[in-house]
Design an enzyme around this catalytic site. Structure first.
Site, PDB file in Angstrom:
ATOM      1  N   HIS A  18       0.833  -1.214   0.000  1.00 56.89           N
ATOM      2  CA  HIS A  18       0.000   0.000   0.000  1.00 56.89           C
ATOM      3  C   HIS A  18       0.867   1.263   0.000  1.00 56.89           C
ATOM      4  CE1 HIS A  18      -3.212  -2.548   2.200  1.00 56.89           C
ATOM      5  NE2 HIS A  18      -3.702  -2.286   0.999  1.00 56.89           N
ATOM      6  N   LYS A  42     -18.520  -5.947   6.586  1.00 58.02           N
ATOM      7  CA  LYS A  42     -17.350  -6.839   6.587  1.00 58.02           C
ATOM      8  C   LYS A  42     -16.670  -6.872   7.948  1.00 58.02           C
ATOM      9  CE  LYS A  42     -13.913  -7.281   3.302  1.00 58.02           C
ATOM     10  NZ  LYS A  42     -13.102  -6.747   2.201  1.00 58.02           N
ATOM     11  N   ARG A  91      -2.186  -5.880  -8.646  1.00 61.33           N
ATOM     12  CA  ARG A  91      -1.237  -6.946  -8.365  1.00 61.33           C
ATOM     13  C   ARG A  91      -1.247  -7.918  -9.540  1.00 61.33           C
ATOM     14  NH1 ARG A  91      -3.291  -7.193  -2.260  1.00 61.33           N
ATOM     15  NH2 ARG A  91      -5.144  -6.750  -3.460  1.00 61.33           N
ATOM     16  N   SER A 129      -3.237  -7.818   2.505  1.00 54.94           N
ATOM     17  CA  SER A 129      -3.587  -7.697   3.927  1.00 54.94           C
ATOM     18  C   SER A 129      -4.152  -9.009   4.465  1.00 54.94           C
ATOM     19  CB  SER A 129      -4.616  -6.585   4.124  1.00 54.94           C
ATOM     20  OG  SER A 129      -4.096  -5.363   3.715  1.00 54.94           O
TER      21      SER A 129
HETATM   22  P1  ADP Z   1      -6.148  -5.809   0.241  1.00 57.28           P
HETATM   23  O1  ADP Z   1      -6.580  -6.555  -0.967  1.00 57.28           O
HETATM   24  O2  ADP Z   1      -4.668  -5.939   0.505  1.00 57.28           O
HETATM   25  O3  ADP Z   1      -7.002  -6.014   1.471  1.00 57.28           O
HETATM   26  P2  ADP Z   1      -7.126  -3.031   0.076  1.00 57.28           P
HETATM   27  O4  ADP Z   1      -8.575  -3.036  -0.144  1.00 57.28           O
HETATM   28  O5  ADP Z   1      -6.677  -2.476   1.375  1.00 57.28           O
HETATM   29  O6  ADP Z   1      -6.373  -4.365  -0.160  1.00 57.28           O
HETATM   30  O7  ADP Z   1      -6.374  -2.339  -1.130  1.00 57.28           O
HETATM   31  C1  ADP Z   1      -6.361  -1.008  -1.513  1.00 57.28           C
HETATM   32  C2  ADP Z   1      -5.653  -0.911  -2.856  1.00 57.28           C
HETATM   33  O8  ADP Z   1      -4.276  -1.239  -2.696  1.00 57.28           O
HETATM   34  C3  ADP Z   1      -6.196  -1.852  -3.912  1.00 57.28           C
HETATM   35  O9  ADP Z   1      -6.180  -1.194  -5.148  1.00 57.28           O
HETATM   36  C4  ADP Z   1      -5.211  -2.998  -3.925  1.00 57.28           C
HETATM   37  O10 ADP Z   1      -5.138  -3.621  -5.187  1.00 57.28           O
HETATM   38  C5  ADP Z   1      -3.923  -2.234  -3.644  1.00 57.28           C
HETATM   39  N1  ADP Z   1      -2.893  -3.102  -3.106  1.00 57.28           N
HETATM   40  C6  ADP Z   1      -2.912  -3.779  -1.935  1.00 57.28           C
HETATM   41  N2  ADP Z   1      -1.766  -4.498  -1.771  1.00 57.28           N
HETATM   42  C7  ADP Z   1      -1.003  -4.236  -2.879  1.00 57.28           C
HETATM   43  C8  ADP Z   1       0.288  -4.680  -3.328  1.00 57.28           C
HETATM   44  N3  ADP Z   1       1.016  -5.532  -2.622  1.00 57.28           N
HETATM   45  N4  ADP Z   1       0.730  -4.223  -4.518  1.00 57.28           N
HETATM   46  C9  ADP Z   1      -0.012  -3.377  -5.254  1.00 57.28           C
HETATM   47  N5  ADP Z   1      -1.236  -2.927  -4.896  1.00 57.28           N
HETATM   48  C10 ADP Z   1      -1.722  -3.352  -3.728  1.00 57.28           C
END
Ligand code: ADP
Length: 163
Positions: A18, A42, A91, A129
């Protein structure tokens, strides 16, 4: 005019992936609003208030990053905050289907808000996460996936939850 992007997500917890995306976003935008989706349905490891605090301390050295929470439609929130872009991290292929649909539907709802996808550093791309929580739950070492303070917070919370 100031270029503002909304970076929405759950951030439960915030990971090095992030942070990497937010840093890359700062090369394109003047300001990034990291926006925690307030989703009462959630189940999360950390409350929204705890996540706000964690994100604020993770980004305390970034004057152009703000942390907020939002509920309702993302495009409405983006318009309210005078933001012309939604920043998302991409990703693997597994993210694509969902992100593709979201970006398409958001574009129909508000064509003035563009979704921008960035890729994290190759070493950080596999971090999620959900998996960080799972590894911590089974006693694994999460220190290469999150910041040192977050590693401690997650470890303590997981122990509290399982006792
Ligand atoms: P998660 O899927 O990790 O619970 P979130 O809903 O918190 O993710 O993600 C917020 C944004 O950050 C999303 O667009 C997600 O694709 C991106 N993101 C999360 N982890 C990564 C990573 N390791 N590399 C690139 N983008 C990421």
């Amino acid at each position: 005019m100031e270029k503002i992007a909304i970076y929405p997500g759950s951030f439960d917890p915030i990971t090095n992936g992030h942070i990497d995306i937010a840093e890359r976003g700062l090369k394109l935008f003047d300001k990034i609003i990291v926006a925690i989706l307030n989703n009462p349905v959630k189940e999360f490891l950390f409350t929204v208030e705890e996540r706000v605090e964690m994100l604020e301390s993770s980004f305390e050295n970034y004057p152009d990053i703000e942390v907020e929470t939002f509920d309702g439609l993302l495009v409405d929130y983006a318009a309210k905050r005078k933001s012309t872009a939604i920043l998302r991290g991409m990703r693997a292929v597994s993210d694509f289907e969902y992100e593709f649909q979201m970006a398409g539907m958001n574009a129909s709802l508000n064509p003035d808000v563009e979704t921008v996808f960035l890729m994290a550093d190759a070493k950080l791309q596999s971090i999620a996460s959900r998996l960080v929580k799972e590894i911590a739950f089974y006693g694994g070492d999460i220190r290469s996936f999150v910041t040192p303070p977050m590693a401690e917070e997650v470890r303590v919370r997981v122990v509290q939850q399982s006792s």
